[in-house]
Design a protein around this motif. Sequence first.
Motif, PDB file in Angstrom:
ATOM      1  N   ALA A   1       0.851  -1.267  -0.005  1.00  0.00           N
ATOM      2  CA  ALA A   1       0.167  -0.278  -0.021  1.00  0.00           C
ATOM      3  C   ALA A   1       0.828   1.268  -0.002  1.00  0.00           C
ATOM      4  CB  ALA A   1      -0.952  -0.094   1.167  1.00  0.00           C
ATOM      5  N   ARG A   2       2.028   1.236   0.834  1.00  0.00           N
ATOM      6  CA  ARG A   2       2.789   2.481   0.742  1.00  0.00           C
ATOM      7  C   ARG A   2       3.406   2.772  -0.537  1.00  0.00           C
ATOM      8  NH1 ARG A   2       7.716   4.182   0.774  1.00  0.00           N
ATOM      9  NH2 ARG A   2       8.691   2.008   0.708  1.00  0.00           N
ATOM     10  N   GLN A   3       4.054   1.594  -1.321  1.00  0.00           N
ATOM     11  CA  GLN A   3       4.608   1.732  -2.535  1.00  0.00           C
ATOM     12  C   GLN A   3       3.497   2.350  -3.609  1.00  0.00           C
ATOM     13  OE1 GLN A   3       6.175  -1.922  -3.436  1.00  0.00           O
ATOM     14  NE2 GLN A   3       7.906  -1.602  -2.308  1.00  0.00           N
ATOM     15  N   ARG A   4       2.386   1.680  -3.395  1.00  0.00           N
ATOM     16  CA  ARG A   4       1.121   2.255  -4.337  1.00  0.00           C
ATOM     17  C   ARG A   4       0.925   3.745  -4.254  1.00  0.00           C
ATOM     18  NH1 ARG A   4      -2.068  -0.357  -7.542  1.00  0.00           N
ATOM     19  NH2 ARG A   4      -3.918   0.487  -6.676  1.00  0.00           N
ATOM     20  N   GLN A   5       0.860   3.884  -2.673  1.00  0.00           N
ATOM     21  CA  GLN A   5       0.504   5.474  -2.433  1.00  0.00           C
ATOM     22  C   GLN A   5       1.543   6.665  -2.877  1.00  0.00           C
ATOM     23  OE1 GLN A   5       2.070   7.411   0.263  1.00  0.00           O
ATOM     24  NE2 GLN A   5       0.661   8.929  -0.120  1.00  0.00           N
ATOM     25  N   ALA A   6       2.811   5.959  -2.668  1.00  0.00           N
ATOM     26  CA  ALA A   6       3.898   6.916  -3.257  1.00  0.00           C
ATOM     27  C   ALA A   6       3.892   6.989  -4.647  1.00  0.00           C
ATOM     28  CB  ALA A   6       5.308   6.329  -2.778  1.00  0.00           C
ATOM     29  N   ASN A   7       3.276   6.088  -5.345  1.00  0.00           N
ATOM     30  CA  ASN A   7       3.398   6.355  -6.920  1.00  0.00           C
ATOM     31  C   ASN A   7       1.922   6.821  -7.344  1.00  0.00           C
ATOM     32  OD1 ASN A   7       5.755   5.187  -7.628  1.00  0.00           O
ATOM     33  ND2 ASN A   7       5.074   3.337  -7.066  1.00  0.00           N
ATOM     34  N   GLY A   8       1.315   7.261  -6.250  1.00  0.00           N
ATOM     35  CA  GLY A   8       0.127   8.134  -6.590  1.00  0.00           C
ATOM     36  C   GLY A   8      -1.052   7.294  -6.706  1.00  0.00           C
ATOM     37  N   TYR A   9      -1.192   6.082  -6.625  1.00  0.00           N
ATOM     38  CA  TYR A   9      -2.207   5.226  -6.666  1.00  0.00           C
ATOM     39  C   TYR A   9      -3.300   5.369  -5.350  1.00  0.00           C
ATOM     40  CZ  TYR A   9      -0.056   2.940 -10.531  1.00  0.00           C
ATOM     41  OH  TYR A   9       0.751   2.743 -11.835  1.00  0.00           O
ATOM     42  N   ASP A  10      -4.680   5.127  -5.561  1.00  0.00           N
ATOM     43  CA  ASP A  10      -5.532   5.040  -4.621  1.00  0.00           C
ATOM     44  C   ASP A  10      -5.324   3.862  -3.882  1.00  0.00           C
ATOM     45  OD1 ASP A  10      -7.671   5.519  -2.965  1.00  0.00           O
ATOM     46  OD2 ASP A  10      -8.809   4.499  -4.435  1.00  0.00           O
TER      47      ASP A  10
ATOM     48  N   LYS B   1      -7.177   2.842  -1.010  1.00  0.00           N
ATOM     49  CA  LYS B   1      -8.314   2.314  -0.155  1.00  0.00           C
ATOM     50  C   LYS B   1      -8.569   0.879  -0.080  1.00  0.00           C
ATOM     51  CE  LYS B   1     -11.256   6.486  -0.397  1.00  0.00           C
ATOM     52  NZ  LYS B   1     -10.818   7.084   0.614  1.00  0.00           N
ATOM     53  N   LYS B   2      -8.263   0.292  -1.126  1.00  0.00           N
ATOM     54  CA  LYS B   2      -8.526  -1.302  -1.124  1.00  0.00           C
ATOM     55  C   LYS B   2      -7.445  -1.952  -0.509  1.00  0.00           C
ATOM     56  CE  LYS B   2     -11.566  -1.583  -5.103  1.00  0.00           C
ATOM     57  NZ  LYS B   2     -11.578  -2.060  -6.527  1.00  0.00           N
ATOM     58  N   ASP B   3      -6.165  -1.309  -0.630  1.00  0.00           N
ATOM     59  CA  ASP B   3      -4.828  -1.977  -0.092  1.00  0.00           C
ATOM     60  C   ASP B   3      -4.762  -1.699   1.373  1.00  0.00           C
ATOM     61  OD1 ASP B   3      -3.681  -2.555  -2.627  1.00  0.00           O
ATOM     62  OD2 ASP B   3      -3.401  -0.373  -2.791  1.00  0.00           O
ATOM     63  N   VAL B   4      -5.340  -0.432   1.804  1.00  0.00           N
ATOM     64  CA  VAL B   4      -5.657  -0.238   3.300  1.00  0.00           C
ATOM     65  C   VAL B   4      -6.482  -1.102   3.882  1.00  0.00           C
ATOM     66  CG1 VAL B   4      -6.160   1.250   5.175  1.00  0.00           C
ATOM     67  CG2 VAL B   4      -4.542   2.036   3.285  1.00  0.00           C
ATOM     68  N   ALA B   5      -7.636  -1.458   3.049  1.00  0.00           N
ATOM     69  CA  ALA B   5      -8.646  -2.201   3.983  1.00  0.00           C
ATOM     70  C   ALA B   5      -8.040  -3.806   4.099  1.00  0.00           C
ATOM     71  CB  ALA B   5     -10.163  -2.236   2.670  1.00  0.00           C
ATOM     72  N   LYS B   6      -7.425  -4.130   3.024  1.00  0.00           N
ATOM     73  CA  LYS B   6      -6.689  -5.597   3.168  1.00  0.00           C
ATOM     74  C   LYS B   6      -5.925  -5.701   4.377  1.00  0.00           C
ATOM     75  CE  LYS B   6      -3.820  -8.951   0.889  1.00  0.00           C
ATOM     76  NZ  LYS B   6      -2.924  -9.320  -0.306  1.00  0.00           N
ATOM     77  N   ALA B   7      -4.903  -4.629   4.676  1.00  0.00           N
ATOM     78  CA  ALA B   7      -4.275  -4.620   5.712  1.00  0.00           C
ATOM     79  C   ALA B   7      -5.003  -4.376   7.084  1.00  0.00           C
ATOM     80  CB  ALA B   7      -3.325  -3.375   5.786  1.00  0.00           C
ATOM     81  N   ARG B   8      -5.985  -3.766   7.004  1.00  0.00           N
ATOM     82  CA  ARG B   8      -7.096  -3.739   8.291  1.00  0.00           C
ATOM     83  C   ARG B   8      -7.480  -5.212   8.341  1.00  0.00           C
ATOM     84  NH1 ARG B   8      -9.032   2.136   6.672  1.00  0.00           N
ATOM     85  NH2 ARG B   8      -7.547   3.244   8.026  1.00  0.00           N
ATOM     86  N   SER B   9      -7.982  -5.924   7.175  1.00  0.00           N
ATOM     87  CA  SER B   9      -8.426  -7.273   7.516  1.00  0.00           C
ATOM     88  C   SER B   9      -7.475  -8.284   7.894  1.00  0.00           C
ATOM     89  CB  SER B   9      -8.994  -7.727   6.087  1.00  0.00           C
ATOM     90  OG  SER B   9      -9.173  -9.160   5.970  1.00  0.00           O
TER      91      SER B   9
END
Length: 146
Positions: free
Chosen positions: A122-131, A133-141
């Motif tokens: 999620a951090r890598q995707r966020q750093a590259n400008g991607y949304d 939300k789904k990645d953070v939801a997976k980590a929260r799961s």
Amino acid sequence: MQPQELSSAPFPPPPPGSSGPPVPLPRRRNGPLIAALAIGLLTGGGAVGAAWALFGGAGSGPASDAQGACNALAGFDDSKITGSGKESEIALNRWSGAVTLSAAAAAGDSEYKPLADAIMWARQRQANGYDVKKDVAKARSICDDL
């Protein structure tokens, strides 16, 4: 023999064939680099310290690190990380705390590697400008299953 003349210049006499005293090299400006490094260290250290203080530092070890990462992630709002002001600063520090603590948990116990991998992705995707939300939801799961 004649007495040697003393030069009043602070530099030794130039070698034969040169045109004068040595010219000093321009100074490199390291101020911005040092400032950026200091800000990065303070932000990272502050994030880990804040996560530790906010979510309890009583325990130690991988389980405590994973719980701290999950607590930081629970309070993280990814929509505020790109803004400005206090809300953005809080989001950035919580995000940094989740990344750091999940990596520490995985380093101490491979049971927490899926959590660290999900947050790192999620951090890598966020750093590259991607949304993310789904990645953070997976980590929260993953946190919910710990």
